[in-house]
Motif scaffolding. Sequence first.
Motif, PDB file in Angstrom:
ATOM      1  N   GLY A  89      40.090  60.627  32.864  1.00  0.00           N
ATOM      2  CA  GLY A  89      39.645  59.265  33.122  1.00  0.00           C
ATOM      3  C   GLY A  89      39.316  58.482  31.868  1.00  0.00           C
ATOM      4  N   MET A  90      39.044  59.164  30.778  1.00  0.00           N
ATOM      5  CA  MET A  90      38.702  58.468  29.536  1.00  0.00           C
ATOM      6  C   MET A  90      39.867  57.626  29.020  1.00  0.00           C
ATOM      7  SD  MET A  90      35.692  58.908  28.942  1.00  0.00           S
ATOM      8  CE  MET A  90      34.369  59.898  29.521  1.00  0.00           C
ATOM      9  N   ASN A  91      41.082  57.995  29.383  1.00  0.00           N
ATOM     10  CA  ASN A  91      42.244  57.215  28.953  1.00  0.00           C
ATOM     11  C   ASN A  91      42.262  55.828  29.590  1.00  0.00           C
ATOM     12  OD1 ASN A  91      43.103  59.465  27.547  1.00  0.00           O
ATOM     13  ND2 ASN A  91      44.451  60.144  29.178  1.00  0.00           N
ATOM     14  N   PHE A  92      41.596  55.674  30.725  1.00  0.00           N
ATOM     15  CA  PHE A  92      41.653  54.429  31.481  1.00  0.00           C
ATOM     16  C   PHE A  92      40.426  53.547  31.303  1.00  0.00           C
ATOM     17  CE2 PHE A  92      43.972  57.710  33.896  1.00  0.00           C
ATOM     18  CZ  PHE A  92      45.244  57.202  33.738  1.00  0.00           C
ATOM     19  N   VAL A  93      39.378  54.055  30.684  1.00  0.00           N
ATOM     20  CA  VAL A  93      38.117  53.311  30.604  1.00  0.00           C
ATOM     21  C   VAL A  93      38.281  52.019  29.813  1.00  0.00           C
ATOM     22  CG1 VAL A  93      35.766  53.377  29.700  1.00  0.00           C
ATOM     23  CG2 VAL A  93      36.662  55.317  30.956  1.00  0.00           C
ATOM     24  N   LEU A  94      38.853  52.094  28.633  1.00  0.00           N
ATOM     25  CA  LEU A  94      38.982  50.911  27.784  1.00  0.00           C
ATOM     26  C   LEU A  94      39.951  49.894  28.382  1.00  0.00           C
ATOM     27  CD1 LEU A  94      37.585  50.062  25.267  1.00  0.00           C
ATOM     28  CD2 LEU A  94      39.445  51.000  23.926  1.00  0.00           C
ATOM     29  N   ILE A  95      41.058  50.373  28.917  1.00  0.00           N
ATOM     30  CA  ILE A  95      42.019  49.455  29.547  1.00  0.00           C
ATOM     31  C   ILE A  95      41.403  48.813  30.785  1.00  0.00           C
ATOM     32  CG2 ILE A  95      44.261  49.334  30.704  1.00  0.00           C
ATOM     33  CD1 ILE A  95      44.423  49.541  27.663  1.00  0.00           C
ATOM     34  N   SER A  96      40.609  49.548  31.540  1.00  0.00           N
ATOM     35  CA  SER A  96      39.933  48.973  32.709  1.00  0.00           C
ATOM     36  C   SER A  96      38.972  47.867  32.308  1.00  0.00           C
ATOM     37  CB  SER A  96      39.166  50.057  33.469  1.00  0.00           C
ATOM     38  OG  SER A  96      40.038  51.051  33.911  1.00  0.00           O
ATOM     39  N   PHE A  97      38.270  48.082  31.210  1.00  0.00           N
ATOM     40  CA  PHE A  97      37.364  47.053  30.708  1.00  0.00           C
ATOM     41  C   PHE A  97      38.148  45.798  30.311  1.00  0.00           C
ATOM     42  CE2 PHE A  97      35.261  45.089  26.993  1.00  0.00           C
ATOM     43  CZ  PHE A  97      34.129  44.619  27.636  1.00  0.00           C
ATOM     44  N   VAL A  98      39.257  45.988  29.638  1.00  0.00           N
ATOM     45  CA  VAL A  98      40.094  44.856  29.220  1.00  0.00           C
ATOM     46  C   VAL A  98      40.601  44.100  30.447  1.00  0.00           C
ATOM     47  CG1 VAL A  98      42.280  44.238  28.104  1.00  0.00           C
ATOM     48  CG2 VAL A  98      40.754  45.865  27.014  1.00  0.00           C
ATOM     49  N   VAL A  99      41.035  44.809  31.472  1.00  0.00           N
ATOM     50  CA  VAL A  99      41.535  44.173  32.696  1.00  0.00           C
ATOM     51  C   VAL A  99      40.425  43.369  33.368  1.00  0.00           C
ATOM     52  CG1 VAL A  99      42.321  44.666  35.045  1.00  0.00           C
ATOM     53  CG2 VAL A  99      43.420  45.780  33.109  1.00  0.00           C
ATOM     54  N   ALA A 100      39.231  43.956  33.454  1.00  0.00           N
ATOM     55  CA  ALA A 100      38.118  43.259  34.109  1.00  0.00           C
ATOM     56  C   ALA A 100      37.732  41.993  33.360  1.00  0.00           C
ATOM     57  CB  ALA A 100      36.916  44.194  34.222  1.00  0.00           C
ATOM     58  N   VAL A 101      37.704  42.042  32.052  1.00  0.00           N
ATOM     59  CA  VAL A 101      37.332  40.866  31.268  1.00  0.00           C
ATOM     60  C   VAL A 101      38.450  39.824  31.294  1.00  0.00           C
ATOM     61  CG1 VAL A 101      36.792  40.051  28.944  1.00  0.00           C
ATOM     62  CG2 VAL A 101      35.705  42.108  29.823  1.00  0.00           C
ATOM     63  N   LEU A 102      39.700  40.268  31.248  1.00  0.00           N
ATOM     64  CA  LEU A 102      40.815  39.314  31.304  1.00  0.00           C
ATOM     65  C   LEU A 102      40.786  38.504  32.593  1.00  0.00           C
ATOM     66  CD1 LEU A 102      43.999  41.135  29.983  1.00  0.00           C
ATOM     67  CD2 LEU A 102      42.777  39.257  28.943  1.00  0.00           C
ATOM     68  N   GLY A 103      40.540  39.168  33.709  1.00  0.00           N
ATOM     69  CA  GLY A 103      40.552  38.474  34.985  1.00  0.00           C
ATOM     70  C   GLY A 103      39.296  37.686  35.255  1.00  0.00           C
ATOM     71  N   GLY A 104      38.230  37.995  34.571  1.00  0.00           N
ATOM     72  CA  GLY A 104      36.944  37.364  34.837  1.00  0.00           C
ATOM     73  C   GLY A 104      36.079  38.341  35.602  1.00  0.00           C
ATOM     74  N   LEU A 105      34.945  38.679  35.062  1.00  0.00           N
ATOM     75  CA  LEU A 105      34.083  39.670  35.695  1.00  0.00           C
ATOM     76  C   LEU A 105      33.663  39.187  37.078  1.00  0.00           C
ATOM     77  CD1 LEU A 105      31.917  40.657  32.625  1.00  0.00           C
ATOM     78  CD2 LEU A 105      33.702  41.993  33.708  1.00  0.00           C
ATOM     79  N   GLY A 106      33.851  40.036  38.075  1.00  0.00           N
ATOM     80  CA  GLY A 106      33.474  39.694  39.433  1.00  0.00           C
ATOM     81  C   GLY A 106      34.554  39.000  40.238  1.00  0.00           C
ATOM     82  N   ASP A 107      35.738  38.828  39.703  1.00  0.00           N
ATOM     83  CA  ASP A 107      36.813  38.140  40.400  1.00  0.00           C
ATOM     84  C   ASP A 107      37.930  39.134  40.705  1.00  0.00           C
ATOM     85  OD1 ASP A 107      38.549  36.323  41.480  1.00  0.00           O
ATOM     86  OD2 ASP A 107      38.915  35.215  39.633  1.00  0.00           O
ATOM     87  N   ILE A 108      38.124  39.446  41.975  1.00  0.00           N
ATOM     88  CA  ILE A 108      39.121  40.446  42.355  1.00  0.00           C
ATOM     89  C   ILE A 108      40.534  39.940  42.094  1.00  0.00           C
ATOM     90  CG2 ILE A 108      40.098  41.719  44.299  1.00  0.00           C
ATOM     91  CD1 ILE A 108      37.319  41.971  45.402  1.00  0.00           C
ATOM     92  N   ARG A 109      40.784  38.674  42.396  1.00  0.00           N
ATOM     93  CA  ARG A 109      42.123  38.122  42.136  1.00  0.00           C
ATOM     94  C   ARG A 109      42.430  38.153  40.646  1.00  0.00           C
ATOM     95  NH1 ARG A 109      41.299  32.520  44.405  1.00  0.00           N
ATOM     96  NH2 ARG A 109      39.257  33.070  43.624  1.00  0.00           N
ATOM     97  N   GLY A 110      41.433  37.834  39.827  1.00  0.00           N
ATOM     98  CA  GLY A 110      41.622  37.876  38.383  1.00  0.00           C
ATOM     99  C   GLY A 110      41.876  39.284  37.883  1.00  0.00           C
ATOM    100  N   ALA A 111      41.183  40.258  38.467  1.00  0.00           N
ATOM    101  CA  ALA A 111      41.410  41.653  38.075  1.00  0.00           C
ATOM    102  C   ALA A 111      42.824  42.091  38.436  1.00  0.00           C
ATOM    103  CB  ALA A 111      40.387  42.560  38.738  1.00  0.00           C
ATOM    104  N   LEU A 112      43.323  41.648  39.580  1.00  0.00           N
ATOM    105  CA  LEU A 112      44.699  41.973  39.973  1.00  0.00           C
ATOM    106  C   LEU A 112      45.692  41.360  38.990  1.00  0.00           C
ATOM    107  CD1 LEU A 112      46.734  43.135  41.997  1.00  0.00           C
ATOM    108  CD2 LEU A 112      46.568  40.997  43.251  1.00  0.00           C
ATOM    109  N   VAL A 113      45.521  40.092  38.676  1.00  0.00           N
ATOM    110  CA  VAL A 113      46.418  39.423  37.726  1.00  0.00           C
ATOM    111  C   VAL A 113      46.290  40.054  36.338  1.00  0.00           C
ATOM    112  CG1 VAL A 113      46.887  37.231  36.549  1.00  0.00           C
ATOM    113  CG2 VAL A 113      46.473  37.265  39.001  1.00  0.00           C
ATOM    114  N   GLY A 114      45.062  40.338  35.915  1.00  0.00           N
ATOM    115  CA  GLY A 114      44.849  40.973  34.617  1.00  0.00           C
ATOM    116  C   GLY A 114      45.477  42.351  34.544  1.00  0.00           C
ATOM    117  N   GLY A 115      45.363  43.128  35.625  1.00  0.00           N
ATOM    118  CA  GLY A 115      45.975  44.456  35.654  1.00  0.00           C
ATOM    119  C   GLY A 115      47.488  44.402  35.584  1.00  0.00           C
ATOM    120  N   LEU A 116      48.069  43.471  36.345  1.00  0.00           N
ATOM    121  CA  LEU A 116      49.528  43.321  36.293  1.00  0.00           C
ATOM    122  C   LEU A 116      49.985  42.857  34.914  1.00  0.00           C
ATOM    123  CD1 LEU A 116      50.187  41.732  39.791  1.00  0.00           C
ATOM    124  CD2 LEU A 116      50.734  44.051  39.046  1.00  0.00           C
ATOM    125  N   LEU A 117      49.240  41.922  34.310  1.00  0.00           N
ATOM    126  CA  LEU A 117      49.588  41.431  32.982  1.00  0.00           C
ATOM    127  C   LEU A 117      49.517  42.552  31.936  1.00  0.00           C
ATOM    128  CD1 LEU A 117      50.231  38.942  31.166  1.00  0.00           C
ATOM    129  CD2 LEU A 117      47.762  38.730  30.857  1.00  0.00           C
TER     130      LEU A 117
END
Length: 164
Positions: A89-117
């Motif tokens: 799981g440590m391989n995904f921690v930093l990328i998960s943080f980047v995805v959450a911040v890219l989409g906007g913390l607390g925004d599920i649609r943003g997290a989806l778009v950030g993850g796809l990006l």
Amino acid sequence: MNIGSLNVSLTKAVSFAITIFIIAALFLFLKKTFYGRAIRAVAQDRNASLLMGIPVNQVFQVTFGIGAAIVGVASCLLMPIFYVYPTVGMNFVLISFVVAVLGGLGDIRGALVGGLLIGVIESASGYYVSPGLKEAFCFVIFFLVLIFKPAGMLSSRNKDLVVE
């Protein structure tokens, strides 16, 4: 599995479909149910939620349970794709943080778009430039979003935590 000229792994396609379903279910849960609204209200202001009669401790327990269930499903979806070892799981921690911040913390649609990006950027940069530099490209995009749109790609400052 071949789709036209694309060669797609069946395991990854099924994992993607299940993930999209879970994201949609979580989005609907948070928007349409009492507990979803209570979770958003407690996230916005715990004391005000308590004064409004929301059982805050129960909301914390439900939120923890939902988070644990999602992590369990995610680990089951990743097991056929990655080797399993104690610190996988440590391989995904930093990328998960980047995805959450890219989409906007607390925004599920943003997290989806950030993850796809991030997924597209990692794949394209790993294929066209160098597999060793794919994380560097993700962090360049991360820093650019932090500089030009610090609330996230889909967030506006006025609607961050407004409970409807």
